[in-house]
Scaffold this motif. Structure first.
Motif, short mmCIF file in Angstrom:
data_model
loop_
_atom_site.label_atom_id
_atom_site.label_comp_id
_atom_site.label_asym_id
_atom_site.label_seq_id
_atom_site.Cartn_x
_atom_site.Cartn_y
_atom_site.Cartn_z
N ASP A 1 0.66 -1.26 0.02
CA ASP A 1 -0.33 0.37 -0.19
C ASP A 1 0.65 0.98 0.21
O ASP A 1 0.70 1.79 0.61
CB ASP A 1 -1.46 0.07 1.25
CG ASP A 1 -2.40 -0.33 0.70
OD1 ASP A 1 -2.51 -1.08 -0.28
OD2 ASP A 1 -2.96 -0.99 1.63
N HIS B 1 2.03 4.80 -0.45
CA HIS B 1 0.73 5.87 0.00
C HIS B 1 0.39 6.84 -1.64
O HIS B 1 -0.76 7.21 -1.92
CB HIS B 1 1.79 7.00 0.20
CG HIS B 1 1.15 8.26 1.06
ND1 HIS B 1 0.01 8.12 1.89
CD2 HIS B 1 1.24 9.74 0.48
CE1 HIS B 1 -0.33 9.44 2.06
NE2 HIS B 1 0.21 10.24 1.06
N TYR C 1 -1.42 -5.11 -2.05
CA TYR C 1 -2.25 -4.75 -1.38
C TYR C 1 -2.76 -5.42 -0.42
O TYR C 1 -3.26 -6.48 -0.14
CB TYR C 1 -3.62 -4.52 -2.30
CG TYR C 1 -2.98 -3.54 -3.33
CD1 TYR C 1 -2.72 -2.05 -3.82
CD2 TYR C 1 -3.35 -4.25 -4.27
CE1 TYR C 1 -2.46 -1.58 -4.76
CE2 TYR C 1 -3.28 -3.61 -6.25
CZ TYR C 1 -2.69 -2.44 -5.92
OH TYR C 1 -2.13 -1.68 -7.32
N GLY D 1 -7.36 8.98 -0.94
CA GLY D 1 -7.97 7.92 -1.00
C GLY D 1 -8.97 7.18 -1.86
O GLY D 1 -10.23 5.86 -1.25
N ARG E 1 -9.07 3.81 -4.02
CA ARG E 1 -9.05 2.75 -2.64
C ARG E 1 -10.22 2.55 -1.84
O ARG E 1 -11.23 1.08 -2.35
CB ARG E 1 -7.94 2.99 -1.70
CG ARG E 1 -7.97 2.40 -0.59
CD ARG E 1 -6.74 2.02 0.30
NE ARG E 1 -6.04 2.84 0.13
CZ ARG E 1 -5.17 3.81 0.40
NH1 ARG E 1 -5.97 5.15 0.71
NH2 ARG E 1 -4.12 4.01 -0.58
N ASP F 1 -4.90 5.05 3.74
CA ASP F 1 -4.02 3.93 3.77
C ASP F 1 -2.60 4.14 5.20
O ASP F 1 -2.21 3.95 5.79
CB ASP F 1 -3.19 4.51 2.73
CG ASP F 1 -2.09 5.56 2.55
OD1 ASP F 1 -3.11 6.63 2.76
OD2 ASP F 1 -1.79 5.85 2.03
N THR G 1 -4.22 0.67 6.26
CA THR G 1 -2.87 -0.26 6.64
C THR G 1 -1.85 0.27 7.15
O THR G 1 -0.54 -0.27 8.07
CB THR G 1 -2.17 -0.27 4.58
OG1 THR G 1 -3.69 -0.08 4.39
CG2 THR G 1 -1.36 -0.65 4.07
#
Length: 251
Positions: free
Chosen positions: A61, A63, A79, A107, A110, A154, A182
């Motif tokens: 993940d 950035h 991921y 984001g 995602r 993330d 994450t």
């Protein structure tokens, strides 16, 4: 520095291939000049790894996915999404009535991906920053009334953004708020902010060790991603395809 020295030690001991597994890529947020005299540290880290002699990078993940372009060597950006989906289905009983929320516009991709896979709605929070890690004001785009809101991002550093976002969601009528991240950096006032915020749980992966943080905060829960990295290492070592891991959790 330790990683670079170890890569170099392996290289001059004439190893045939050196793969660096970096679950949380350092300086990943500094991927462009935000002011005219700022460094681009992510590019510097990429150069240092290449010069030290790494032949392959496995990370998780990133950035900003363009960091892969800072390297001339292959980069596998794994991921956490499949593991996150699994956690949501197993631990949130009313996940079919949830809404996935991105705490910033960056984001959105995602979040839409996760919302599609769960077949639920998504919402966005637009934020304006005055300083690098302080948020000024927020605007919620989307309807969260009477739903379980799941914030997905993330990384969380000082947790200012997600704690503001949680307050915003509750005032907009969300029944519960979860946060799934994450990389849990949790620097400075992060832990006290989480303790004071209205989260049901703050779920992070263990790309950064979280044992100490969990002692000080009962809301932090951890998704173990060691299996994903182990399977990626096994597949690259044996020359198999890594693509399977982009959408599945290894058994």
């Amino acid at each position: 520095m330790e990683l670079l020295i170890m890569i170099n030690a392996c290289k001059i001991a004439s190893s045939s291939r050196v793969t660096a597994v970096i679950p949380c890529f350092p300086y990943a947020r500094q991927d462009k000049k935000d002011k005219s005299r700022a460094p681009i540290s992510a590019k510097l880290v990429a150069n240092m790894l290449s010069v030290a002699g790494a032949d392959h990078i496995i990370t998780m993940d990133l950035h900003a996915s363009q960091i892969q372009g800072f390297f001339d060597i292959p980069v596998d950006n794994l991921y956490a999404e499949p593991a996150v989906l699994q956690w949501i289905r197993e631990n949130i009983t009313e996940w079919r009535n949830c809404i996935i929320v991105s705490p910033d516009a960056g984001g959105a991709k995602r979040v839409t991906s996760i919302a599609d896979r769960l077949n639920v709605e998504f919402a966005l929070i637009h934020k304006e920053r005055k300083k690098a890690n302080e948020v000024d004001r927020m605007v919620l785009v989307g309807d969260v009334k009477d739903r379980v809101a799941i914030l997905v991002d993330d990384m969380a550093d000082t947790c200012g953004t997600i704690c503001h976002a949680a307050d915003k969601l509750l005032s907009a009528g969300a029944t519960k708020v979860y946060a799934i991240l994450t990389h849990g950096i949790f620097s400075g006032p992060a832990i006290s902010r989480i303790n004071n915020a209205a989260f049901e749980a703050v779920v992070v992966t263990n790309t950064i060790p979280q044992e100490d943080k969990m002692k000080h905060c009962s809301k932090i829960q951890v998704i173990d991603i060691s299996m994903i990295l182990a399977e990626a290492i096994r597949r690259t070592h044996n020359g198999e395809s890594v693509s399977y891991l982009f959408s599945h959790v290894p058994l």
